[in-house]
Design a protein around this motif. Structure first.
Motif, PDB file in Angstrom:
ATOM      1  N   LEU A  84       0.831  -1.204   0.000  1.00  0.00           N
ATOM      2  CA  LEU A  84       0.000   0.000   0.000  1.00  0.00           C
ATOM      3  C   LEU A  84       0.867   1.257   0.000  1.00  0.00           C
ATOM      4  N   PHE A  85       1.938   1.237   0.790  1.00  0.00           N
ATOM      5  CA  PHE A  85       2.849   2.386   0.858  1.00  0.00           C
ATOM      6  C   PHE A  85       3.509   2.637  -0.491  1.00  0.00           C
ATOM      7  N   GLU A  86       4.004   1.584  -1.123  1.00  0.00           N
ATOM      8  CA  GLU A  86       4.678   1.748  -2.404  1.00  0.00           C
ATOM      9  C   GLU A  86       3.706   2.232  -3.476  1.00  0.00           C
ATOM     10  N   GLU A  87       2.474   1.756  -3.447  1.00  0.00           N
ATOM     11  CA  GLU A  87       1.491   2.210  -4.426  1.00  0.00           C
ATOM     12  C   GLU A  87       1.131   3.677  -4.200  1.00  0.00           C
ATOM     13  N   PHE A  88       1.011   4.071  -2.938  1.00  0.00           N
ATOM     14  CA  PHE A  88       0.731   5.474  -2.633  1.00  0.00           C
ATOM     15  C   PHE A  88       1.885   6.350  -3.114  1.00  0.00           C
ATOM     16  N   GLN A  89       3.118   5.936  -2.827  1.00  0.00           N
ATOM     17  CA  GLN A  89       4.273   6.730  -3.222  1.00  0.00           C
ATOM     18  C   GLN A  89       4.430   6.783  -4.737  1.00  0.00           C
ATOM     19  N   ALA A  90       4.094   5.703  -5.422  1.00  0.00           N
ATOM     20  CA  ALA A  90       4.157   5.708  -6.882  1.00  0.00           C
ATOM     21  C   ALA A  90       3.179   6.735  -7.451  1.00  0.00           C
ATOM     22  N   GLY A  91       1.994   6.793  -6.857  1.00  0.00           N
ATOM     23  CA  GLY A  91       1.014   7.791  -7.280  1.00  0.00           C
ATOM     24  C   GLY A  91       1.495   9.206  -7.001  1.00  0.00           C
ATOM     25  N   GLN A  92       2.113   9.397  -5.847  1.00  0.00           N
ATOM     26  CA  GLN A  92       2.650  10.711  -5.488  1.00  0.00           C
ATOM     27  C   GLN A  92       3.771  11.127  -6.440  1.00  0.00           C
ATOM     28  N   GLN A  93       4.628  10.186  -6.779  1.00  0.00           N
ATOM     29  CA  GLN A  93       5.719  10.486  -7.699  1.00  0.00           C
ATOM     30  C   GLN A  93       5.178  10.899  -9.063  1.00  0.00           C
ATOM     31  N   GLU A  94       4.122  10.224  -9.511  1.00  0.00           N
ATOM     32  CA  GLU A  94       3.537  10.567 -10.804  1.00  0.00           C
ATOM     33  C   GLU A  94       2.873  11.939 -10.749  1.00  0.00           C
ATOM     34  N   ARG A  95       2.188  12.262  -9.647  1.00  0.00           N
ATOM     35  CA  ARG A  95       1.597  13.594  -9.492  1.00  0.00           C
ATOM     36  C   ARG A  95       2.678  14.665  -9.578  1.00  0.00           C
ATOM     37  N   ARG A 113      10.399  27.628  -8.582  1.00  0.00           N
ATOM     38  CA  ARG A 113       9.048  27.505  -9.143  1.00  0.00           C
ATOM     39  C   ARG A 113       8.749  26.045  -9.501  1.00  0.00           C
ATOM     40  N   LEU A 114       9.759  25.360 -10.012  1.00  0.00           N
ATOM     41  CA  LEU A 114       9.576  23.946 -10.337  1.00  0.00           C
ATOM     42  C   LEU A 114       9.343  23.129  -9.068  1.00  0.00           C
ATOM     43  N   PHE A 115      10.118  23.456  -8.032  1.00  0.00           N
ATOM     44  CA  PHE A 115       9.955  22.751  -6.759  1.00  0.00           C
ATOM     45  C   PHE A 115       8.569  22.995  -6.180  1.00  0.00           C
ATOM     46  N   ILE A 116       8.119  24.245  -6.222  1.00  0.00           N
ATOM     47  CA  ILE A 116       6.795  24.591  -5.693  1.00  0.00           C
ATOM     48  C   ILE A 116       5.707  23.798  -6.417  1.00  0.00           C
ATOM     49  N   ALA A 117       5.837  23.681  -7.731  1.00  0.00           N
ATOM     50  CA  ALA A 117       4.839  22.936  -8.499  1.00  0.00           C
ATOM     51  C   ALA A 117       4.800  21.471  -8.057  1.00  0.00           C
ATOM     52  N   GLY A 118       5.973  20.862  -7.934  1.00  0.00           N
ATOM     53  CA  GLY A 118       6.022  19.462  -7.540  1.00  0.00           C
ATOM     54  C   GLY A 118       5.585  19.236  -6.109  1.00  0.00           C
ATOM     55  N   ALA A 119       6.058  20.101  -5.203  1.00  0.00           N
ATOM     56  CA  ALA A 119       5.704  19.961  -3.789  1.00  0.00           C
ATOM     57  C   ALA A 119       4.216  20.197  -3.573  1.00  0.00           C
ATOM     58  N   GLY A 120       3.669  21.167  -4.303  1.00  0.00           N
ATOM     59  CA  GLY A 120       2.231  21.423  -4.194  1.00  0.00           C
ATOM     60  C   GLY A 120       1.410  20.233  -4.634  1.00  0.00           C
ATOM     61  N   ALA A 121       1.862  19.569  -5.698  1.00  0.00           N
ATOM     62  CA  ALA A 121       1.163  18.374  -6.174  1.00  0.00           C
ATOM     63  C   ALA A 121       1.261  17.252  -5.148  1.00  0.00           C
ATOM     64  N   TYR A 122       2.411  17.142  -4.499  1.00  0.00           N
ATOM     65  CA  TYR A 122       2.580  16.107  -3.476  1.00  0.00           C
ATOM     66  C   TYR A 122       1.626  16.360  -2.307  1.00  0.00           C
ATOM     67  N   LEU A 123       1.552  17.610  -1.853  1.00  0.00           N
ATOM     68  CA  LEU A 123       0.638  17.937  -0.756  1.00  0.00           C
ATOM     69  C   LEU A 123      -0.807  17.699  -1.160  1.00  0.00           C
ATOM     70  N   ASN A 124      -1.141  18.005  -2.390  1.00  0.00           N
ATOM     71  CA  ASN A 124      -2.512  17.789  -2.850  1.00  0.00           C
ATOM     72  C   ASN A 124      -2.855  16.299  -2.827  1.00  0.00           C
ATOM     73  N   GLY A 125      -1.864  15.474  -3.163  1.00  0.00           N
ATOM     74  CA  GLY A 125      -2.080  14.036  -3.084  1.00  0.00           C
ATOM     75  C   GLY A 125      -2.336  13.582  -1.659  1.00  0.00           C
ATOM     76  N   CYS A 126      -1.624  14.193  -0.715  1.00  0.00           N
ATOM     77  CA  CYS A 126      -1.848  13.865   0.699  1.00  0.00           C
ATOM     78  C   CYS A 126      -3.242  14.278   1.142  1.00  0.00           C
ATOM     79  N   LEU A 127      -3.742  15.393   0.580  1.00  0.00           N
ATOM     80  CA  LEU A 127      -5.090  15.845   0.913  1.00  0.00           C
ATOM     81  C   LEU A 127      -6.147  14.925   0.306  1.00  0.00           C
ATOM     82  N   GLU A 128      -5.912  14.499  -0.923  1.00  0.00           N
ATOM     83  CA  GLU A 128      -6.882  13.638  -1.598  1.00  0.00           C
ATOM     84  C   GLU A 128      -6.932  12.239  -0.976  1.00  0.00           C
ATOM     85  N   GLU A 129      -5.812  11.794  -0.437  1.00  0.00           N
ATOM     86  CA  GLU A 129      -5.755  10.469   0.200  1.00  0.00           C
ATOM     87  C   GLU A 129      -5.267  10.620   1.640  1.00  0.00           C
TER      88      GLU A 129
END
Length: 221
Positions: A84-95, A113-129
């Motif tokens: 489950l952890f690896e699948e969650f992280q794979a999804g986060q990496q793709e986001r 700016r690139l970091f902000i875009a990626g980090a924001g997507a990672y946080l959004n994934g944490c919010l969605e799941e």
């Protein structure tokens, strides 16, 4: 707590496959459906009861499977948790990858700016799941999971380092450490909040602050 999580040789690995190169691949539709049902059930049971209190019998009952089928696909509770952890992280990496690629294609080249875009997507994934994100930072995981988390954080730090190069071709390690530490704390706090709206507001505020971080050495050049 041990420093690693063992899966016995010849038995099931973290992705539900087998260690042995001679073992046949379990690719039948029925097998895939059973495996998916077991993972979905494990996710629900772990999120509700925690890893330590979760019972294999509860997982198989919820999945409509048998204990034998669980051990056919996985090496017990720890293997389910790690998968489950690896699948969650794979999804986060793709986001993260998609978000950074999108801003790059739009012409953005600034590392922050690139970091902000990626980090924001990672946080959004944490919010969605949030239920799953909370599970993995709760401290209630299999023995050795703390090491798995540290390795993942270090891997993320190395990926971040690719964005922040110094003039001499090196890596701005201090900046990477600050940003990675800030994001690790953000993930923890956001995942633990019960109010989703409050969590989203906090995520936006954190990203706004992170976006103001600058390296004095870089600014002075």
């Amino acid at each position: 707590m041990s420093s690693h999580i063992d899966v016995p040789s010849g038995e099931v690995s973290h992705n539900g496959g087998t260690r042995s190169g001679d073992a046949p691949a379990r690719t039948s539709d029925r097998g895939a459906a059973t495996r998916g049902a077991l993972l979905a059930a494990a996710r629900d049971v772990f999120c509700e009861s925690g890893f330590a209190q979760a019972a294999v019998t509860d997982i198989v009952a919820k999945a409509g499977a048998s204990v034998g089928s669980l051990y056919h696909h996985f090496n017990g509770k720890a293997d389910l948790y790690l998968t489950l952890f690896e699948e969650f992280q794979a999804g986060q990496q793709e986001r993260t990858r998609e978000a950074i690629s999108a801003v790059r294609e739009a012409g953005e080249t600034d590392p922050m700016r690139l970091f902000i875009a990626g980090a924001g997507a990672y946080l959004n994934g944490c919010l969605e799941e949030r239920d799953v994100a909370r599970l993995f930072i709760s401290g209630d995981g299999p023995p050795g999971f703390d090491r798995v988390m540290r390795q993942r954080l270090n891997k993320w730090a190395r990926r971040n380092a690719a964005l922040f190069h110094t003039a001499d071709g090196g890596v701005d390690e201090a900046l990477v450490m600050v940003l990675t530490g800030a994001m690790a704390g953000a993930v923890s706090e956001i995942s633990l909040l019960d109010d989703e709206d409050a969590a989203r507001r906090l995520a936006e505020e954190i990203m706004g602050i992170v976006g103001t971080i600058r390296n004095p050495r870089t600014e002075q050049r």
